[in-house]
Motif scaffolding. Structure first.
Motif, PDB file in Angstrom:
ATOM      1  N   TYR A 221     -54.183 -17.603  19.342  1.00 40.79           N
ATOM      2  CA  TYR A 221     -53.357 -17.329  20.314  1.00 40.79           C
ATOM      3  C   TYR A 221     -54.482 -16.829  21.577  1.00 40.79           C
ATOM      4  O   TYR A 221     -53.900 -16.945  22.651  1.00 40.79           O
TER       5      TYR A 221
ATOM      6  N   ILE B 272     -53.995 -13.679  16.051  1.00 40.92           N
ATOM      7  CA  ILE B 272     -54.570 -13.320  17.446  1.00 40.92           C
ATOM      8  C   ILE B 272     -55.401 -13.382  18.335  1.00 40.92           C
ATOM      9  O   ILE B 272     -55.210 -14.198  19.201  1.00 40.92           O
TER      10      ILE B 272
ATOM     11  N   LEU C  85     -54.658 -10.822  10.262  1.00 38.62           N
ATOM     12  CA  LEU C  85     -53.901 -10.566  11.553  1.00 38.62           C
ATOM     13  C   LEU C  85     -55.098 -11.095  13.315  1.00 38.62           C
ATOM     14  O   LEU C  85     -54.481 -11.618  13.731  1.00 38.62           O
TER      15      LEU C  85
ATOM     16  N   GLU D 152     -46.632 -13.196  10.205  1.00 42.74           N
ATOM     17  CA  GLU D 152     -46.930 -14.433  10.553  1.00 42.74           C
ATOM     18  C   GLU D 152     -48.379 -15.220   9.914  1.00 42.74           C
ATOM     19  O   GLU D 152     -48.306 -16.184  10.083  1.00 42.74           O
TER      20      GLU D 152
ATOM     21  N   ASN E  80     -45.562  -8.018  12.118  1.00 41.95           N
ATOM     22  CA  ASN E  80     -44.562  -9.176  12.562  1.00 41.95           C
ATOM     23  C   ASN E  80     -45.608 -10.370  12.738  1.00 41.95           C
ATOM     24  O   ASN E  80     -45.630 -10.835  12.310  1.00 41.95           O
ATOM     25  N   TYR E  81     -46.548  -9.570  13.480  1.00 38.46           N
ATOM     26  CA  TYR E  81     -47.904 -11.188  13.592  1.00 38.46           C
ATOM     27  C   TYR E  81     -48.873 -10.742  12.429  1.00 38.46           C
ATOM     28  O   TYR E  81     -48.895 -11.791  12.005  1.00 38.46           O
TER      29      TYR E  81
END
Length: 374
Positions: free
Chosen positions: A289, A285, A281, A273, A269-270
């Motif tokens: 994030y 992250i 990815l 995104e 899912n990430y």
């Protein structure tokens, strides 16, 4: 999933499976990051989720009979106070629907600082380019999030008006296709956020707009209220049953394939995104994030993953106990056939799609079979 269930899903805050959505676009930002239309891009993933499932969509090698002690779900009864919906609650929900999905926007001129909802189509020498098309994008005027003076050219444009915005891509822009080139964006201003009011709730609005939106038969406000109440009741029943079976069943052992599936499902899912923002990815992250690494991200989400794995074991144990099988016909009721469906099957495997159906259908089956106190 049937469209008439959308309201119930919204009410219960059901998880949106972003990986099944078309990857939509945003125009190039001021940093040169391509956040544009990715529907034409070839999306590949490192997470083949069906590796952890058998051909029928069940956790591979899991001994559900011994791993999960099932509660007496067949003899459940939903108490009246757990599914009661008052007229006031129905009105509150209808008001929310009117405000959220059917606002009447004012015809005003765009001003600096406004958040405007726009559609646009970008071309270079009259030819559309990848990442240059979007519908319904919310842009803050003056944020400098778009290249050149894109935003400034929208100041003074009226809601409903379509204008040509002429810009030049930065020479250092990462896409060689557009770097340093002049482009023209045909932009339509749909509305300005905050410049709207809730429409009057009338039979005409229900019949002409609200009923078609929800794909239901409703001629007047009374019939739409009944629809809303039924959906709210269904949502409460679903939540009660779900909480009862998750709290009433005991998982003695969570199979490693269930844990690995949930971990990779989260990362997939990430990853989706990240694709949306034009990142990898790990860039999402770490840089977006703020985690030190992918492992740190997984560690921070360990409790959520454990709970999800526990719930998966319970729902799948019930499905096994009911000898539930996902047929191709049922599968295609959930996921539209065509190129998008084939692409998802190729990325994640048909067993994973069957897994998704199992999780949903078992709760729905219990909804239909569990009596309610009146």
């Amino acid at each position: 999933m049937k469209k008439t269930k959308l309201l119930a899903l919204a009410l219960t805050g059901a998880l949106c499976l972003g990986m099944f959505s078309a990857c939509s676009s945003q125009p190039a930002d001021s940093e040169g990051n391509s956040t544009g239309d990715t529907t034409e891009n070839q999306y590949t993933t490192e997470f083949y989720l069906s590796d952890f499932l058998d051909e029928e969509g069940y956790i591979k090698d899991a001994d559900f009979a011994n791993a999960v002690e099932l509660c007496d779900y067949k003899n459940m009864v939903v108490p009246k106070d757990s599914h009661y919906v008052s007229d006031a609650e129905v009105k509150e929900q209808v008001d929310y629907i009117l405000e959220t999905y059917f606002p009447e926007y004012e015809t005003v001129a765009v001003a600096d600082g406004d958040t405007v909802n726009i559609d646009y189509l970008g071309t270079i020498d009259g030819v559309a380019f990848d990442g240059g098309t979007y519908q319904g994008y919310d842009l803050v005027i003056g944020s400098k999030s778009f290249i050149d003076d894109f935003e400034e050219q929208l100041v003074g444009v009226m809601v409903g008006e379509t204008v040509d915005v002429e810009v030049t891509f930065p020479t250092e822009y990462p896409s060689a296709e557009v770097a340093g080139k002049d482009a023209v964006f045909e932009v339509t201003v749909n509305h300005v956020k905050g410049k709207s009011h809730t429409p009057e709730y009338t039979d005409k609005l229900v019949k002409e707009e609200m009923a078609p939106f929800y794909s239901i038969e409703a001629e007047n406000c009374e019939e739409f209220n009944t629809f809303v109440k039924d959906q709210m009741t269904q949502s409460l029943v679903s939540s009660y049953i779900y909480n009862e079976i998750i709290g009433g069943c005991t998982v003695n052992e969570i199979h490693t394939n269930a844990t690995d599936l949930q971990r990779n499902y989260l990362l997939a899912n990430y990853e989706n995104e990240a694709l949306y923002y034009g990142l990898t990815l790990d860039e999402l992250i770490v840089d977006y994030y703020g985690y030190e690494s992918r492992d740190a991200f997984i560690t921070a989400n360990a409790l959520t993953l454990a709970d999800a794995s526990n719930e998966v074991m319970i729902l799948q144990a019930i499905a096994k106990n009911e000898n539930f099988v996902v047929t191709d016909e049922l599968l295609h009721e959930y996921f539209n056939e065509g190129e998008a469906f084939d692409a998802v099957v190729e990325m994640y495997g048909k067993p994973f799609l069957k897994f998704i159906v199992i999780q949903s259908e078992i709760v729905e089956m219990l909804e239909l079979e569990t009596p309610r106190e009146q």
